[in-house]
Scaffold this active site. Structure first.
Site, mmCIF file in Angstrom:
data_model
loop_
_atom_site.group_PDB
_atom_site.id
_atom_site.type_symbol
_atom_site.label_atom_id
_atom_site.label_comp_id
_atom_site.label_asym_id
_atom_site.label_seq_id
_atom_site.Cartn_x
_atom_site.Cartn_y
_atom_site.Cartn_z
ATOM 1 N N ILE A 10 0.824 -1.221 0.000
ATOM 2 C CA ILE A 10 0.000 0.000 0.000
ATOM 3 C C ILE A 10 0.861 1.275 0.000
ATOM 4 N N GLY A 12 3.606 1.730 -1.569
ATOM 5 C CA GLY A 12 4.374 1.872 -2.811
ATOM 6 C C GLY A 12 3.649 2.735 -3.826
ATOM 7 N N GLN A 13 4.282 2.910 -4.974
ATOM 8 C CA GLN A 13 3.678 3.727 -6.042
ATOM 9 C C GLN A 13 2.276 3.209 -6.406
ATOM 10 N N LEU A 66 5.103 -9.805 3.901
ATOM 11 C CA LEU A 66 4.826 -10.994 3.078
ATOM 12 C C LEU A 66 5.663 -12.198 3.477
ATOM 13 N N LEU A 87 0.486 -6.486 -4.275
ATOM 14 C CA LEU A 87 1.452 -5.594 -4.928
ATOM 15 C C LEU A 87 2.787 -5.552 -4.192
ATOM 16 N N ALA A 89 6.380 -6.177 -2.929
ATOM 17 C CA ALA A 89 7.525 -6.894 -3.498
ATOM 18 C C ALA A 89 8.802 -6.119 -3.247
ATOM 19 N N THR A 134 4.921 -9.197 -14.060
ATOM 20 C CA THR A 134 5.765 -8.162 -14.638
ATOM 21 C C THR A 134 6.325 -8.532 -16.002
ATOM 22 N N GLU A 136 9.239 -8.166 -16.689
ATOM 23 C CA GLU A 136 10.567 -8.748 -16.442
ATOM 24 C C GLU A 136 10.543 -10.266 -16.658
ATOM 25 N N TYR A 158 14.948 -11.205 -9.363
ATOM 26 C CA TYR A 158 13.593 -10.619 -9.295
ATOM 27 C C TYR A 158 12.674 -11.301 -10.312
ATOM 28 N N LYS A 162 9.439 -13.693 -9.557
ATOM 29 C CA LYS A 162 8.111 -13.338 -10.080
ATOM 30 C C LYS A 162 7.555 -14.432 -10.988
ATOM 31 N N HIS A 188 5.667 1.112 -15.463
ATOM 32 C CA HIS A 188 4.769 2.265 -15.318
ATOM 33 C C HIS A 188 5.295 3.181 -14.220
HETATM 34 P P1 NAP Z 1 7.184 -0.117 -5.072
HETATM 35 O O1 NAP Z 1 6.849 1.327 -5.219
HETATM 36 O O2 NAP Z 1 8.586 -0.538 -4.887
HETATM 37 O O3 NAP Z 1 6.317 -0.658 -3.837
HETATM 38 C C1 NAP Z 1 6.551 -1.923 -3.276
HETATM 39 C C2 NAP Z 1 5.692 -2.062 -2.031
HETATM 40 O O4 NAP Z 1 5.933 -3.342 -1.447
HETATM 41 C C3 NAP Z 1 6.013 -1.025 -0.947
HETATM 42 O O5 NAP Z 1 4.812 -0.682 -0.297
HETATM 43 C C4 NAP Z 1 6.901 -1.816 -0.002
HETATM 44 O O6 NAP Z 1 6.914 -1.327 1.311
HETATM 45 C C5 NAP Z 1 6.213 -3.167 -0.067
HETATM 46 N N1 NAP Z 1 7.036 -4.269 0.404
HETATM 47 C C6 NAP Z 1 8.298 -4.584 0.036
HETATM 48 N N2 NAP Z 1 8.714 -5.686 0.673
HETATM 49 C C7 NAP Z 1 7.684 -6.076 1.462
HETATM 50 C C8 NAP Z 1 7.494 -7.138 2.367
HETATM 51 N N3 NAP Z 1 8.464 -8.031 2.623
HETATM 52 N N4 NAP Z 1 6.299 -7.255 3.002
HETATM 53 C C9 NAP Z 1 5.317 -6.350 2.797
HETATM 54 N N5 NAP Z 1 5.445 -5.296 1.969
HETATM 55 C C10 NAP Z 1 6.618 -5.178 1.293
HETATM 56 O O7 NAP Z 1 6.609 -0.940 -6.308
HETATM 57 P P2 NAP Z 1 5.492 -0.519 -7.373
HETATM 58 O O8 NAP Z 1 6.174 0.148 -8.505
HETATM 59 O O9 NAP Z 1 4.361 0.113 -6.683
HETATM 60 O O10 NAP Z 1 5.059 -1.960 -7.911
HETATM 61 C C11 NAP Z 1 4.006 -2.690 -7.304
HETATM 62 C C12 NAP Z 1 4.122 -4.147 -7.675
HETATM 63 O O11 NAP Z 1 4.053 -4.292 -9.083
HETATM 64 C C13 NAP Z 1 5.425 -4.809 -7.265
HETATM 65 O O12 NAP Z 1 5.124 -6.149 -6.944
HETATM 66 C C14 NAP Z 1 6.283 -4.764 -8.515
HETATM 67 O O13 NAP Z 1 7.221 -5.798 -8.485
HETATM 68 C C15 NAP Z 1 5.224 -4.950 -9.584
HETATM 69 N N6 NAP Z 1 5.482 -4.352 -10.876
HETATM 70 C C16 NAP Z 1 5.813 -3.028 -10.978
HETATM 71 C C17 NAP Z 1 5.999 -2.459 -12.228
HETATM 72 C C18 NAP Z 1 6.349 -1.001 -12.373
HETATM 73 O O14 NAP Z 1 6.806 -0.619 -13.463
HETATM 74 N N7 NAP Z 1 6.105 -0.162 -11.382
HETATM 75 C C19 NAP Z 1 5.836 -3.240 -13.385
HETATM 76 C C20 NAP Z 1 5.474 -4.572 -13.244
HETATM 77 C C21 NAP Z 1 5.282 -5.119 -11.993
HETATM 78 P P3 NAP Z 1 7.905 -0.110 1.781
HETATM 79 O O15 NAP Z 1 7.224 1.148 1.324
HETATM 80 O O16 NAP Z 1 7.955 -0.285 3.242
HETATM 81 O O17 NAP Z 1 9.214 -0.343 1.080
HETATM 82 O O1 G4F Z 2 13.897 1.796 -14.000
HETATM 83 P P1 G4F Z 2 14.516 0.465 -13.880
HETATM 84 O O2 G4F Z 2 15.271 0.181 -12.632
HETATM 85 O O3 G4F Z 2 13.342 -0.574 -14.112
HETATM 86 P P2 G4F Z 2 13.331 -2.115 -14.543
HETATM 87 O O4 G4F Z 2 14.601 -2.796 -14.260
HETATM 88 O O5 G4F Z 2 12.842 -2.158 -15.948
HETATM 89 O O6 G4F Z 2 12.242 -2.710 -13.542
HETATM 90 C C1 G4F Z 2 11.018 -2.019 -13.300
HETATM 91 O O7 G4F Z 2 10.064 -2.431 -14.239
HETATM 92 C C2 G4F Z 2 9.698 -3.821 -14.156
HETATM 93 C C3 G4F Z 2 8.664 -4.077 -15.254
HETATM 94 O O8 G4F Z 2 9.330 -4.399 -16.448
HETATM 95 C C4 G4F Z 2 9.133 -4.085 -12.785
HETATM 96 F F1 G4F Z 2 8.734 -5.382 -12.715
HETATM 97 C C5 G4F Z 2 10.168 -3.776 -11.736
HETATM 98 O O9 G4F Z 2 9.596 -3.964 -10.444
HETATM 99 C C6 G4F Z 2 10.584 -2.321 -11.866
HETATM 100 O O10 G4F Z 2 9.488 -1.513 -11.544
HETATM 101 O O11 G4F Z 2 15.494 0.211 -15.112
HETATM 102 C C7 G4F Z 2 15.067 0.372 -16.443
HETATM 103 C C8 G4F Z 2 16.269 0.263 -17.368
HETATM 104 C C9 G4F Z 2 17.156 -0.954 -17.128
HETATM 105 O O12 G4F Z 2 17.503 -1.496 -18.371
HETATM 106 C C10 G4F Z 2 18.396 -0.395 -16.455
HETATM 107 O O13 G4F Z 2 19.595 -1.107 -16.700
HETATM 108 O O14 G4F Z 2 17.102 1.402 -17.125
HETATM 109 C C11 G4F Z 2 18.451 0.982 -17.102
HETATM 110 N N1 G4F Z 2 19.230 1.949 -16.330
HETATM 111 C C12 G4F Z 2 20.252 2.701 -16.846
HETATM 112 N N2 G4F Z 2 20.784 3.456 -15.872
HETATM 113 C C13 G4F Z 2 19.095 2.244 -15.036
HETATM 114 C C14 G4F Z 2 20.078 3.191 -14.741
HETATM 115 N N3 G4F Z 2 18.230 1.796 -14.099
HETATM 116 C C15 G4F Z 2 18.330 2.307 -12.841
HETATM 117 N N4 G4F Z 2 17.452 1.900 -11.897
HETATM 118 N N5 G4F Z 2 19.296 3.236 -12.512
HETATM 119 C C16 G4F Z 2 20.196 3.695 -13.430
HETATM 120 O O15 G4F Z 2 21.062 4.514 -13.100
#
Ligand code: NAP
Ligand code: G4F
Length: 384
Positions: A10, A12-13, A66, A87, A89, A134, A136, A158, A162, A188
């Protein structure tokens, strides 16, 4: 009777956007929140504040994790949710290489614990589950674009964790007839995206560089390409998946892909700065090619006196490279469009514009709080 939703992650983003969406649709929302030594509810504080004005608050949280089965079972039993959005993770791909076992425990086994809680408590008929899968999972992509039928090839602890969660969700659906769905969401972002993901790292750096608090943005792989959408649109898709007659898995994406390098260019142009890249690999740099001074001033509220043509603002630091990389992601959202009626509403330029503007505003506000004024920003040499 309003529906009851339980959201893990909750704070998280996505959790914060989804909670807002469900509250607006009349749900009672329970969020699982981790105990933290510092405040971690910034993204949802506004929801609490609004709700306290009402006689019948509909937004609640409980402490949980979790990794703790007893905690999960206790609260699923108490809350008796109609819908669970799982959500939570360890969501950072690069960090998962440093904490592979923990990532497996939370992202993989954590999902199993939630599915088991629903099964053990006899809630399989009542409770619908959304699993945050995801793009990923596609990793070293086997097909372009990626759809629900594209084979998976994860490239990080990761992604592998997943993958386990994905198949557990499918298995519980088939074995116990549970309404459990995987949303295979592509990247996103939003103004509340975690600060260490690349988009937010870039937009924060642009705000800091523009206002004189940072000199250079260091990045890793600039060639990687991502299919980026707006989190606000993507949580709508999560909700829609759980309103269907039958549980199914869906790809949620925009169908467009952009390199990190182009994202950098687009984001700097929001403050009137043109970046030109030169050099190869770790020698690549991004320098100021041109400055639209009027646009800069309109976007930041200060003059660009501290910036000059040729100044190096972007460099490559191998620290940010990953042992194995996902080079290209581009999703095919056709099924979501046809069955959920879902399409991405925000374009990437709109998303970038919103993120840069919010970060500039945040930096200005923080600076204002610290100094009581902006005057110092016109003399940035003092604060770099
Ligand atoms: P996020 O901002 O990193 O939020 C993750 C949430 O999980 C936070 O509330 C975090 O708590 C909580 N959390 C982490 N470890 C936990 C644990 N052990 N027990 C309970 N809560 C825990 O991620 P998000 O971007 O909102 O993404 C939400 C979900 O979608 C994640 O599962 C992510 O892997 C997946 N996802 C994200 C994307 C993306 O592009 N954003 C794409 C595909 C899938 P804290 O605030 O305390 O750290
Ligand atoms: O923003 P990123 O860290 O996101 P990534 O690895 O794509 O993962 C995110 O999206 C996934 C969905 O496809 C989620 F499942 C996951 O939880 C997360 O939300 O990196 C995006 C790209 C990568 O290729 C990375 O190597 O950006 C490249 N990158 C280049 N410079 C960087 C950086 N990434 C990060 N975090 N920081 C850098 O300085």
């Amino acid at each position: 009777m309003s529906k009851v939703a339980l959201i893990t992650g909750i704070t998280g983003q996505d959790g914060s956007y989804l909670a807002d969406l469900l509250l607006k649709r009349g749900y009672t929302v329970w969020g699982m929140k981790r105990r933290s030594s510092s405040f971690n509810t910034e993204r949802i504080d506004a929801l609490f504040a609004n709700d306290r004005q009402e006689e019948d608050p509909r937004f609640h949280y409980f402490y949980g994790d979790l990794t703790d089965s007893n905690n999960i079972i206790k609260y699923v039993q108490e809350i008796q949710p109609d819908e669970i959005y799982n959500l939570a993770a360890m969501s950072h791909v690069k960090v998962s290489f440093d904490t592979p076992e923990y990532t497996g425990n939370v992202d993989g086994l954590g999902t199993l614990r939630m599915l088991e809680a629903v099964r053990i408590l006899g809630l399989t008929e009542k409770t619908r589950i959304y699993q945050a899968s995801t793009s990923e999972l596609y990793g070293k992509v086997q097909e372009i674009p990626q759809s629900e039928t594209t084979p998976f090839y994860p490239r990080s602890p990761y992604g592998v964790a997943k993958l386990y969660a994905y198949w557990m969700t499918v298995n519980y659906r088939e074995a116990y007839n549970m309404f459990a769905c995987n949303g295979i969401l592509f990247n996103h972002e939003s103004p509340v995206r975690g600060e260490t993901f690349v988009t937010r790292k870039i937009t924060r750096a642009i705000a800091n560089i523009s206002l004189g608090f940072q000199s250079v943005l260091s990045l890793g792989n600039l060639d990687a390409k991502r299919d980026w959408g707006h989190a606000k649109d993507y949580v709508e898709a999560m909700y829609l998946m759980l309103q269907q007659d039958e549980p199914e898995d869906f790809v949620i994406a925009t169908g467009k892909t952009t390199s990190i390098r182009d994202f950098v260019r687009m984001a700097f142009s929001e403050v009137g700065i043109d970046i030109a890249f030169s050099g190869k690999g770790v020698e690549e740099i991004g320098q100021i090619d041109a400055i639209d001074r009027a646009k800069f001033e309109a976007a930041t509220g200060i003059e660009a006196n501290h910036l000059s043509i040729g100044q190096e603002l972007v460099k490559v630091d191998p620290f940010y490279f990953r042992p194995t990389e996902v080079e290209l992601l581009i999703g095919d959202p056709t099924k979501a469009k046809e069955k959920l009626g879902w399409v991405a509403k925000h374009t990437l330029p709109e998303l970038i514009s919103e993120m840069v503007a919010c970060d500039v505003e945040r930096v200005r506000k923080n600076h204002y709080l610290k100094t009581g004024g902006f005057a110092i920003l016109n003399n940035v040499e003092d604060v770099i």
